[in-house]
Design an enzyme around this catalytic site. Structure first.
Site, PDB file in Angstrom:
ATOM      1  N   GLU A   1      -6.602  -7.743  -0.854  1.00 42.88           N
ATOM      2  CA  GLU A   1      -7.240  -7.774   0.463  1.00 42.88           C
ATOM      3  C   GLU A   1      -8.725  -7.472   0.271  1.00 42.88           C
ATOM      4  O   GLU A   1      -9.093  -6.347  -0.053  1.00 42.88           O
ATOM      5  CB  GLU A   1      -6.617  -6.751   1.414  1.00 42.88           C
ATOM      6  CG  GLU A   1      -5.133  -6.979   1.680  1.00 42.88           C
ATOM      7  CD  GLU A   1      -4.528  -5.908   2.588  1.00 42.88           C
ATOM      8  OE1 GLU A   1      -5.313  -5.149   3.209  1.00 42.88           O
ATOM      9  OE2 GLU A   1      -3.294  -5.823   2.677  1.00 42.88           O
TER      10      GLU A   1
ATOM     11  N   GLU B   1       0.811  -1.209   0.000  1.00 43.41           N
ATOM     12  CA  GLU B   1       0.000   0.000   0.000  1.00 43.41           C
ATOM     13  C   GLU B   1       0.850   1.267   0.000  1.00 43.41           C
ATOM     14  O   GLU B   1       0.866   2.053   0.956  1.00 43.41           O
ATOM     15  CB  GLU B   1      -0.965  -0.006   1.194  1.00 43.41           C
ATOM     16  CG  GLU B   1      -1.954  -1.156   1.161  1.00 43.41           C
ATOM     17  CD  GLU B   1      -2.947  -1.133   2.300  1.00 43.41           C
ATOM     18  OE1 GLU B   1      -4.049  -1.694   2.147  1.00 43.41           O
ATOM     19  OE2 GLU B   1      -2.619  -0.552   3.366  1.00 43.41           O
TER      20      GLU B   1
END
Length: 688
Positions: free
Chosen positions: A313, A151
């Site tokens: 995710e 991320e």
């Protein structure tokens, strides 16, 4: 050629942290995953201290045993490079790797993502750990690909360490070559900000009222994006060298990063982390908020980067950290609904976050499929249902293209500039959300695409309708491209503040809307921002437009339009304030197409009123579904798949006027289909 994930069979899996659990749990965990028809896990992205507990001392035995166990159970593995979490020994010995706030506060060890991208020693250490991991796992039979870091630009997307200031100075030298050019681009003649030596050039630093030079601040965002890509390239180059049979991706969509460029230059495809409960906790404004359905907008943006992608995710439970974020538990059925939401919009691989909820650390309330006690629960049952369904029909879904004849346009330059510009920044979010809702509720699938320097007319011409609501920064090349699109038969919708800035963020000395004024056939006679304490005026549509019972409000910013071409039609006028009766919205035929211009930000009703008049409708006119159901289409080699997603807490009845089968049901659908609360159907024509 687009960068897409390619697979023959749908891949369902889960994020797993072998370093968090006793080794005695691994075999049972992996066995149960396979019983749920999972086939892939992600590991390693936060485990640098495990891999390198002391500088220069590498230990991979724990993960080798975990990967061996996964392989014995038929699980494939995505390895994460652990560079989002530098170890304590590293930050203690090399404090220059740490990120620093704009006010000079150093972010210390104890969280994650506390590093900066431009520290030379950090880049060297990241290159070394990536190389050591690649050498060790390149030939492991379970490993299929790599996730870079984790991320990028999550937690923070601004960086002010000494290394960042130094790198920015070199970046500015390369971009502008001379200080004269830099000073002109940044407009430094204002307030005596002129730079006379390169040593004076820094990233924006703390200023009175937190008001740095806006053109300087725009370049800051461009620099941060380039820094991320340069940092990621260090790792990607190692993996390309040592692991040529593995793919490379990264996850997340965060600020100050051109994820399209990142993917084009470094990745095989892009991956996203999908958490729809954020949209529930922080709903969009207006009537009928989309809530978790709004996440389809985020997924559409990912599709513009990689038409087929991975969800690295996928939310599977309640979310929250111990000190912030409180996301409720998904209601029964929502976890499955969100999985198919991702699949509809282009995901051919999905990993749930996470297998089991952590018992320690900041994320002890970010729940996984399994609870702490490791006993069966409804999330396990729901994930099992999805696994069995995808094992049966997943191969019919993979590789299918999302079908859309309309698109909402975004671009990075205006997103970055709009963060700082409160006169125009909020407009795009307001109008983009209103238009996405209008398309959703009329069951018209829509893409979200990004205007880039490499965008071509062919990229735009495949859409009947384009909505580019508030492109304040607009180059002459972009204006020419939009004009060619409309002349060729396209319908273009523009909004207030279009085209009044050049690529440096400076205001053009020409009538608004700048380079598209001649295309729109209008100029802006007057304008006003709607102050926070002000009341926006209503608008009144001309006869034949709008609905009597709808509320049309001219939000945020009002431009009073002046038609300059006789072909321009006034569609709506302001119905309040000193400019009552003046044109608020216009429509102009141009070539074979038409262009609409609205001098404000769209609310839901105004977007829907315009959409009613556009040359586009639902492509699945053989399906009648209520508003609470999202309808989307994917095409696989000419075979049409219609997804129906019920976001409502009540059953939804859908009328179907063709012979179809429900891939997730019991076979043929006899004219009517009832979706359970948060239920899903995938319809295929019976004769296909």
């Amino acid at each position: 050629m687009s960068k897409s994930f390619r697979t023959d069979a749908f891949m369902l899996g889960v994020c797993y942290y072998p370093e968090h659990w006793e080794e005695t749990l691994w075999e049972d965990d992996f066995r149960r995953m396979r019983e749920m028809d999972m086939s892939v896990i992600r590991v390693g992205e936060f485990a640098w201290t495990i891999f390198e507990p002391v500088e220069g001392e590498f230990r991979f035995d724990l993960f080798e045993r975990a990967l061996d166990a996964a392989h014995r159970h038929g699980l494939q593995v995505i390895m994460g490079t652990p560079t989002a979490t530098p170890p304590a020994w590293l930050t203690e010995k090399y404090p220059e790797v740490l990120n620093v706030s704009q006010k000079g506060v150093t972010y210390r060890h104890g969280m994650r993502r506390h590093y900066n991208y431009n520290s030379p020693i950090y880049r060297d250490l990241c290159e070394r750990i990536t190389r050591k991991m690649a050498e060790r796992f390149a030939n492991h039979p379970a490993v299929i690909g790599w996730q870079l870091d984790n991320e990028f630009n999550c937690e923070t997307s601004v960086f002010y360490s000494d290394a960042d200031h130094a790198a920015f100075r070199e970046w500015a030298k390369a971009k502008y070559e001379t200080l004269d050019r830099l000073n002109k681009a940044w407009g430094t003649v204002v307030w005596s900000q002129t730079y006379t030596n390169w040593s004076q050039v820094y990233l924006p630093r703390a200023t009175v009222n937190d008001s740095p030079n806006p053109h300087h601040a725009l370049d800051e965002k461009r620099f941060i994006s380039d820094s991320v890509i340069s940092f990621a390239k260090v790792q990607a180059d190692v993996l390309r060298e040592l692991c040529p049979n593995h793919w490379v991706t990264t996850n997340g969509l965060f600020g100050h990063l051109d994820s399209h460029q990142l993917t084009d230059e470094l990745l095989d495809f892009f991956s996203y982390d999908s958490y729809p409960l954020f949209a529930v906790a922080y709903p969009d404004g207006g009537d009928n908020p989309l809530l978790d359905r709004r996440w389809s907008s985020s997924l559409s943006a990912i599709r513009s980067i990689s038409p087929l992608f991975c969800i690295m995710e996928q939310q599977s439970g309640p979310g929250g950290w111990v000190n912030r974020m409180k996301l409720p538990a998904p209601k029964p059925g929502q976890m499955r609904l969100w999985t198919y939401q991702s699949i509809l919009h282009g995901a051919d691989m999905i990993l749930y976050f996470r297998w089991r909820t952590a018992t320690m650390g900041t994320e002890i309330y970010w729940h996984g499929i399994n609870d702490y006690h490791n006993q069966d629960n409804r999330r396990v049952a729901e994930a099992t249902r999805v696994g069995h369904e995808l094992a049966a029909v997943g191969q019919q879904l993979t590789g299918a293209s999302f079908l859309a004849e309309a698109a909402i346009i975004r671009d990075y330059e205006n997103e970055w500039d709009g963060e700082f510009d409160h006169w125009q920044g909020p407009l795009s979010g307001q109008s983009g959300n209103a238009w996405f809702k209008a398309f959703q509720f009329r069951h018209i699938p829509v893409d979200i695409i990004y205007m880039r320097r490499k965008t071509t007319l062919a990229d735009l011409a495949k859409y009947k309708v384009l909505v580019y609501p508030h492109a304040a920064i607009m180059s002459d090349d972009t204006a020419a491209l939009l004009e060619a699109y409309v002349a060729g038969g396209g319908t273009l919708i523009l909004g207030s503040r279009t085209g009044f800035k050049d690529e440096t963020g400076q205001c053009r000395m020409m009538p608004f809307p700048g380079p598209v004024a001649s295309l729109c056939g209008i100029t802006v006679e007057d304008f006003t921002v709607i102050a926070d304490s002000g009341t926006p005026p209503d608008i009144a549509f001309a006869e034949g437009y709008g609905q009597e019972d709808a509320k049309y409000t001219a939000l945020l910013f009002n431009e009073i339009l002046r038609p300059e071409d006789p072909s321009v039609e006034t569609v709506a006028v302001y119905d309040g304030d000193y400019y009552a009766g003046k044109p608020a919205m216009t429509r102009r035929p141009y070539g074979q197409g038409e262009v609409w211009y609205y001098g404000a930000a769209f609310n839901d009703a105004a977007a829907d009123a315009v959409l009613e008049k556009l040359p586009i409708a639902t492509p699945a006119d053989w399906i009648d579904a209520p508003r609470q159901v999202e309808l989307g289409l994917r095409d696989k080699n000419g075979e049409l798949l219609a997804f129906l997603l019920n976001y409502g807490s009540t059953p939804a009845t859908v009328a179907v006027h063709k012979e179809v089968v429900n891939l997730l049901g019991d076979g043929p659908v006899d004219g009517k289909l009832v979706l359970e609360p948060y239920g899903v159907a995938i319809l295929k024509l019976a004769d296909n």
